[in-house]
Design a protein around this motif. Sequence first.
Motif, PDB file in Angstrom:
ATOM      1  N   PHE A  97       0.958  -1.004   0.205  1.00 48.52           N
ATOM      2  CA  PHE A  97       0.185   0.101  -0.078  1.00 48.52           C
ATOM      3  C   PHE A  97       0.925   1.312   0.013  1.00 48.52           C
ATOM      4  N   VAL A  98       0.331   2.253  -0.554  1.00 46.73           N
ATOM      5  CA  VAL A  98       1.214   3.551  -0.872  1.00 46.73           C
ATOM      6  C   VAL A  98       0.140   4.656  -0.274  1.00 46.73           C
ATOM      7  N   LYS A  99       0.814   5.658   0.783  1.00 43.93           N
ATOM      8  CA  LYS A  99       0.334   6.675   1.128  1.00 43.93           C
ATOM      9  C   LYS A  99       1.213   8.138   0.583  1.00 43.93           C
ATOM     10  N   PHE A 100       0.108   8.998  -0.203  1.00 45.63           N
ATOM     11  CA  PHE A 100       0.780   9.927  -0.602  1.00 45.63           C
ATOM     12  C   PHE A 100       0.302  11.268   0.131  1.00 45.63           C
ATOM     13  N   ARG A 101       1.217  12.152   0.823  1.00 47.43           N
ATOM     14  CA  ARG A 101       1.065  13.313   1.527  1.00 47.43           C
ATOM     15  C   ARG A 101       1.377  14.532   0.490  1.00 47.43           C
ATOM     16  N   VAL A 137       5.349  16.115  -2.604  1.00 48.95           N
ATOM     17  CA  VAL A 137       4.448  14.648  -2.522  1.00 48.95           C
ATOM     18  C   VAL A 137       5.594  13.829  -1.628  1.00 48.95           C
ATOM     19  N   PHE A 138       5.143  13.462  -0.530  1.00 48.11           N
ATOM     20  CA  PHE A 138       5.929  12.576   0.231  1.00 48.11           C
ATOM     21  C   PHE A 138       5.206  10.914   0.124  1.00 48.11           C
ATOM     22  N   ILE A 139       5.962  10.128  -0.152  1.00 42.67           N
ATOM     23  CA  ILE A 139       5.349   8.811  -0.634  1.00 42.67           C
ATOM     24  C   ILE A 139       6.165   7.890   0.310  1.00 42.67           C
ATOM     25  N   SER A 140       4.995   7.123   1.055  1.00 39.60           N
ATOM     26  CA  SER A 140       5.329   6.030   1.878  1.00 39.60           C
ATOM     27  C   SER A 140       4.762   4.733   1.615  1.00 39.60           C
ATOM     28  N   TYR A 141       5.548   3.733   1.591  1.00 40.48           N
ATOM     29  CA  TYR A 141       5.223   2.245   1.225  1.00 40.48           C
ATOM     30  C   TYR A 141       4.907   1.426   2.450  1.00 40.48           C
ATOM     31  N   TRP A 142       3.859   0.679   2.401  1.00 35.16           N
ATOM     32  CA  TRP A 142       3.451   0.050   3.572  1.00 35.16           C
ATOM     33  C   TRP A 142       3.110  -1.427   3.196  1.00 35.16           C
ATOM     34  N   GLU A 143       3.415  -2.334   4.175  1.00 38.28           N
ATOM     35  CA  GLU A 143       3.303  -3.870   3.935  1.00 38.28           C
ATOM     36  C   GLU A 143       1.685  -4.141   3.992  1.00 38.28           C
ATOM     37  N   THR A 144       0.888  -3.482   4.918  1.00 37.03           N
ATOM     38  CA  THR A 144      -0.310  -3.795   4.975  1.00 37.03           C
ATOM     39  C   THR A 144      -1.075  -2.468   4.923  1.00 37.03           C
ATOM     40  N   TYR A 147      -3.492   4.381  -1.263  1.00 35.89           N
ATOM     41  CA  TYR A 147      -3.695   3.508  -2.714  1.00 35.89           C
ATOM     42  C   TYR A 147      -3.067   2.124  -2.299  1.00 35.89           C
ATOM     43  N   GLU A 148      -3.841   0.995  -3.081  1.00 39.41           N
ATOM     44  CA  GLU A 148      -2.929  -0.197  -2.972  1.00 39.41           C
ATOM     45  C   GLU A 148      -2.356  -0.267  -4.345  1.00 39.41           C
ATOM     46  N   VAL A 149      -1.069  -0.929  -4.099  1.00 35.54           N
ATOM     47  CA  VAL A 149      -0.146  -1.063  -5.205  1.00 35.54           C
ATOM     48  C   VAL A 149      -0.789  -2.589  -6.203  1.00 35.54           C
TER      49      VAL A 149
END
Length: 91
Positions: free
Chosen positions: A2-6, A51-58, A87-89
Amino acid sequence: MFVKFREGTVMAGKEDEFFQKINEVSIPAYEAMKGCKGCKLLLDRKSLKAVFISYWETEADMHASEENVGFRKQLDDVRQPPTSSFYEVIV
């Protein structure tokens, strides 16, 4: 994954301070959170939009990261309030 955009805008003249705080405070804080798989910062230097993008396992880890806002307050003097998108990748 999963990805979070700030998304937000850096205050004019505060770019260096913003980058320093992202590097020294935000990225280490995010990467210490459960499920974080990394972070990136994108910047349009003309408009100062970031845009700060962080990637998440769940998805749960991604949303739990929204509760850890203490370190973000350190950015309040160098940027406008951001918005978040989730978002979900797929590919």
